[in-house]
Design an enzyme around this catalytic site. Structure first.
Site, short mmCIF file in Angstrom:
data_model
loop_
_atom_site.label_atom_id
_atom_site.label_comp_id
_atom_site.label_asym_id
_atom_site.label_seq_id
_atom_site.Cartn_x
_atom_site.Cartn_y
_atom_site.Cartn_z
N GLY A 178 0.24 -2.13 6.86
CA GLY A 178 -0.44 -2.15 8.07
C GLY A 178 -1.85 -2.59 7.73
O GLY A 178 -2.48 -3.44 8.52
N PHE A 179 -2.83 -1.98 6.52
CA PHE A 179 -4.07 -2.45 6.26
C PHE A 179 -5.18 -2.20 7.49
O PHE A 179 -6.22 -3.01 7.32
CB PHE A 179 -3.92 -3.97 5.66
CG PHE A 179 -2.71 -4.40 5.12
CD1 PHE A 179 -2.57 -3.63 3.82
CD2 PHE A 179 -1.95 -5.27 5.41
CE1 PHE A 179 -1.36 -3.79 3.18
CE2 PHE A 179 -0.72 -5.53 4.61
CZ PHE A 179 -0.60 -4.79 3.42
N THR A 228 1.40 3.29 0.86
CA THR A 228 0.45 3.88 -0.09
C THR A 228 1.04 4.84 -1.20
O THR A 228 0.48 5.15 -2.20
CB THR A 228 -0.68 4.41 0.63
OG1 THR A 228 -0.20 5.56 1.59
CG2 THR A 228 -1.37 3.33 1.50
N ALA A 248 -4.59 11.46 1.41
CA ALA A 248 -4.67 12.47 0.45
C ALA A 248 -5.36 13.70 0.32
O ALA A 248 -5.08 14.71 0.16
CB ALA A 248 -4.75 11.71 -0.95
N LEU A 267 -3.78 11.70 -8.30
CA LEU A 267 -2.51 12.57 -7.88
C LEU A 267 -1.31 12.24 -8.68
O LEU A 267 -0.49 12.68 -9.19
CB LEU A 267 -2.35 12.62 -6.56
CG LEU A 267 -3.47 13.40 -5.67
CD1 LEU A 267 -3.17 13.36 -4.25
CD2 LEU A 267 -3.58 14.99 -5.95
N LYS A 301 0.84 6.29 -11.05
CA LYS A 301 1.70 5.21 -10.87
C LYS A 301 1.38 4.44 -9.40
O LYS A 301 1.09 3.32 -9.30
CB LYS A 301 3.05 5.33 -10.80
CG LYS A 301 4.06 4.06 -10.61
CD LYS A 301 5.53 4.36 -10.77
CE LYS A 301 6.04 4.63 -12.10
NZ LYS A 301 7.37 4.85 -12.35
N GLN A 344 -2.20 1.11 -5.73
CA GLN A 344 -3.19 1.02 -4.86
C GLN A 344 -4.17 -0.26 -5.22
O GLN A 344 -4.68 -0.82 -4.57
CB GLN A 344 -3.72 2.16 -4.30
CG GLN A 344 -2.98 2.84 -3.16
CD GLN A 344 -2.80 2.29 -2.00
OE1 GLN A 344 -3.64 2.54 -1.24
NE2 GLN A 344 -1.94 1.78 -1.69
N LYS A 403 -10.28 11.79 -3.93
CA LYS A 403 -10.76 10.79 -2.97
C LYS A 403 -10.11 9.43 -2.72
O LYS A 403 -9.07 9.29 -3.86
CB LYS A 403 -12.33 10.32 -4.00
CG LYS A 403 -13.22 11.47 -4.31
CD LYS A 403 -14.57 10.61 -5.00
CE LYS A 403 -15.33 11.60 -5.32
NZ LYS A 403 -16.55 11.15 -6.11
N GLU A 432 -9.05 1.55 -0.53
CA GLU A 432 -10.32 0.75 -0.21
C GLU A 432 -11.20 0.43 -1.10
O GLU A 432 -11.57 -0.74 -1.13
CB GLU A 432 -10.70 1.23 1.11
CG GLU A 432 -9.51 1.14 2.32
CD GLU A 432 -9.74 1.90 3.39
OE1 GLU A 432 -10.13 1.35 4.70
OE2 GLU A 432 -9.93 3.14 3.34
#
Length: 743
Positions: free
Chosen positions: A244-245, A472, A514, A635, A638, A643, A706, A710
């Site tokens: 999507g981005f 993601t 998240a 979290l 991997k 990401q 956090k 991006e």
């Protein structure tokens, strides 16, 4: 020892087996009965008016069901507010098939619906439309003096803060100063999956829309507003998304077309955009930036000025936070930031990975490299001298910030100490070698979310929230959070998402999923845990008889006292003894504004890059990248690393390849395909080292997380651009850095 402590570890994606087995259904893969196919017809002109749609010629073809255009579309909502989605910018949103006016090239002007896709495509090719063409303007260069300050209206947009100090005088008095303009053209998201909507007709005016989107509730509310549907009349589903981005944050015209046809024909319809039409639904805007920096004798910043101008459509004021980051990333007492838009005959730009920051970061971080050279300082040392411990834009401390540690760890891993300062001073393998760096900052945001948790008598936990999964790792990290909260193995947990029949969640963007949905999931599981504790306390001999919820913990399938692990009950035994077939609990989560108001909430990063440049050909090869990210609690090691790897690839593409080329004579993108819109492939990607610098932060949200999807892109593009300068001595300020710019 806990065997159900999942957070911070690196389990593989729980949805991976579905994807590799072909069992993950995307929006164009739902087989519904009696399905018809729609094919969109796009305008070949950029500005003007439709005079006549010769639809009868096409309707006469056997198998063609209808041709929709502004000439026969039924009455729809009239007011702009009905067409505005959750993140719509100011202005009037685009209304497909609403009027004869053409405001951008490739504007959808008709939808041909037929029994088969092949027939719909063939019939669309035969459709004749008469146009009246008008003069257009698509060149931002012609609007340099016509920029205007936008109003509000778009979620997340913050106008630049007012100037602080005396930026003009400080720049004039600076010991050293630089002034330069930086630019990049339009860029498009180009996800692999095409935008597709399959709408199932359920009768009695009710539909289910399987839509490619990053926000099912955003699409549902849009459809309710435009078509006057009740909330029980429309269900929107997106369980998997092939990239999507940001392209799927707003409802695209494919969903409008498919729903329109379904409601009118009372038949299920699928609409899929072509790859070329994917260039008509939003992009990162063509942007011009002017940066001025000045330093004091000790190498600290005396003045910082950053102004940006970018394009928007004639009908909306699309906005981004481009320059604001410059006022917080480095310490400077004299700052002036400016931001303007210019209207062109194009479709509205749209958020694209790290919107605003990806553009502004390049201008600032390349300028910082230029300033370091002008002041006679190493680029890393220059940044360290100007390290900001407070966010001067709002005069608040950061809730947490370990950018200094990012600098130190990444520089050590990269071997920055081996770099010589002089450009063109390093060679290897018969080529010029350059090393560069760049840092970045991004918001750490939490927004309102909801979730539902259900546990069956056999101990299997199901958690639901209408968030998204565009690659993601949402399925996996939410499973980890739920499993750890109730002390279960990952296999005993199922997380379901992407359905408006589930509790509402925000659009999947802004790197807030998240923090937002994760907190709601944890809250829902805790609410369920409280119900389980009450059941466990019913027996007279319960070891947990007088315990409060804060006194117990769920570990290894048991509910036990935190301070006496021998006082425990087996979770499954409690459930089965209760006689209940299922327990459930709902919960939501919102940011703790009282706790957060005194702080600036951000994640930070730095990237170091090495390039080799062929002196004769001007060709550039990125040979390695080290990226260090400070983003609170990680979290899943991997999926988080994945990401950042993707972010680095994006940064490389922005630096060296990505550019949507506009032919201003026709007002049309000429490389609107995968063959000519260049993106990095495996052969372009170097070795990438990823470092996570842990931060303890209970202010940003209860999980202490956090976003990283991006911030990991920031700094990379500038690092590569700065490395190219270090290798060649030639400063390229107009992205992408193509080989002809070095010759």
């Amino acid at each position: 020892m806990s065997q159900t402590n999942h957070i911070g570890k690196a389990p593989s994606r729980v949805d991976g087996p579905l994807k590799v087995a072909g069992a993950a259904h995307y929006s164009g893969e739902f087989n519904v009965p009696n399905l018809a196919y729609g094919y969109v017809v796009s305008s070949p002109i950029t500005k003007g008016k439709i005079l006549k749609v010769h639809a009868d010629e096409v309707r006469a073809l056997p198998g063609v069901l209808e041709v929709f255009s502004h000439e026969n579309v039924p009455y729809l909502a009239w007011f702009d507010k009905s067409y505005k989605d959750q993140i719509a910018p100011g202005g009037s949103p685009f209304r497909p098939l609403h009027a004869p006016d053409i405001t951008f090239n490739q504007q959808p002007v008709a939808l041909v619906v037929a029994d088969t896709f092949e027939l719909a495509r063939y019939a669309a090719a035969l459709l004749r439309i008469d146009y009246e063409q008008q003069e257009h303007e698509t060149n931002l260069e012609t609007k340099r003096t016509e920029g205007y300050a936008p109003g509000g209206g778009k979620i997340g947009f913050q106008p630049p803060p007012p100037p602080r100090g005396k930026p003009d005088q400080a720049l004039k008095d600076a010991t050293h100063s630089i002034e330069a303009e930086y630019a990049h053209g339009a860029q498009h998201h180009n996800p692999m999956e095409l935008f597709t909507t399959t709408v199932e007709w359920r009768g009695d005016g009710k539909i289910t829309a399987y839509d490619k989107t990053q926000g099912v509730y955003n699409v549902k509310n849009y459809l309710m507003g435009v078509f006057g549907l009740g909330k029980d009349d429309v269900r929107v589903v997106n369980q998997f998304m092939g990239g999507g981005f940001g392209a799927g944050l707003r409802p695209q015209y494919s969903v409008f077309m498919a729903v329109l046809a379904t409601l009118e024909l009372k038949r299920s319809v699928r609409v899929t955009l072509t790859r070329q039409q994917m260039f008509s639904i939003g992009h990162r805007p063509n942007t011009l930036q002017l940066v001025k920096l000045g330093t004091n004798p000790d190498g600290t910043l005396a003045a910082l000025q950053h102004h940006a101008l970018h394009e928007t459509s004639q009908f909306e004021d699309y906005t981004e936070n481009i320059v604001n980051w410059s006022g917080m990333l480095y310490k400077c007492e004299n700052v002036k930031l400016g931001y303007q838009l210019a209207k062109l005959d194009i479709y509205s730009p749209q958020d694209m990975r790290a919107p605003g920051a990806a553009s502004g970061n390049v201008g600032l971080e390349v300028a910082m490299d230029e300033m370091a050279y002008a002041a006679g300082l190493d680029p890393l040392e220059f940044r360290m001298r100007n390290y900001a411990d407070r966010d001067q834009n709002v005069d608040k401390p950061f809730s947490s910030k370990k950018l200094r540690e990012c600098y130190q760890q990444a520089a050590a891993k990269f071997g920055w100490e081996t770099r010589t300062q002089e450009p063109r001073s390093m060679r290897a393998n018969g080529k010029l070698v350059g090393m560069g760096m760049g840092g970045g900052v991004w918001d750490a945001t939490q927004v309102k979310s909801a979730a539902k948790a259900l546990i069956s008598a056999d101990g299997h936990l199901t958690v639901r929230s209408a968030t998204g999964e565009n690659g993601t790792g949402t399925y996996t990290i939410m499973t980890q959070i739920a499993a750890e909260t109730l002390g279960l193995p990952l296999e005993a947990v199922t997380f379901e998402l992407g359905d408006t029949d589930q509790p509402e969640a925000p659009i999947q963007g802004g790197s807030w999923t998240a923090a937002s949905v994760g907190t709601a999931v944890k809250n829902a599981c805790n609410a369920l845990g409280e119900k389980i504790l009450k059941l466990a306390q019913k027996p007279a001999d319960s070891p947990l008889k007088d315990a409060k919820y804060d006194d117990v913990e769920f570990v290894n399938g048991q509910l036990r006292l935190r301070l006496d692990h021998d006082q425990a009950v087996v979770l499954r035994d409690v459930l089965q003894a209760s006689g209940e077939t299922q327990l459930e609990a709902d919960s939501s989560a919102m940011p703790n504004m009282v706790k957060q108001n005194g702080y600036s909430l951000h994640s930070h990063n730095v990237a170091f890059a090495e390039v080799e440049v062929d002196e004769d050909l001007g060709s550039i090869k990125v040979t390695r990248v080290v990226s260090a990210v400070a983003a609170g609690r990680i979290l899943n090691q991997k999926t988080a690393r994945s990401q950042v790897l993707g972010s680095v690839v994006w940064g490389l593409g922005m630096a060296l390849m990505e550019e949507t080329v506009m032919d201003h004579k026709f007002g049309r993108y000429v490389n609107h395909n995968f063959a000519e819109y260049h993106i990095p492939v495996n052969a372009d990607i170097p070795h990438i080292d990823v470092i996570f610098v842990h931060e303890d932060d209970d202010i940003v949200n209860p999980l202490g997380v956090k976003g990283i999807g991006e911030v990991g892109m920031l700094g990379v593009t500038a690092a590569i651009a700065n490395a190219v300068f270090h290798a060649t001595g030639k400063r390229v300020r107009d992205l992408p850095i193509l080989l002809d710019k070095l010759l």
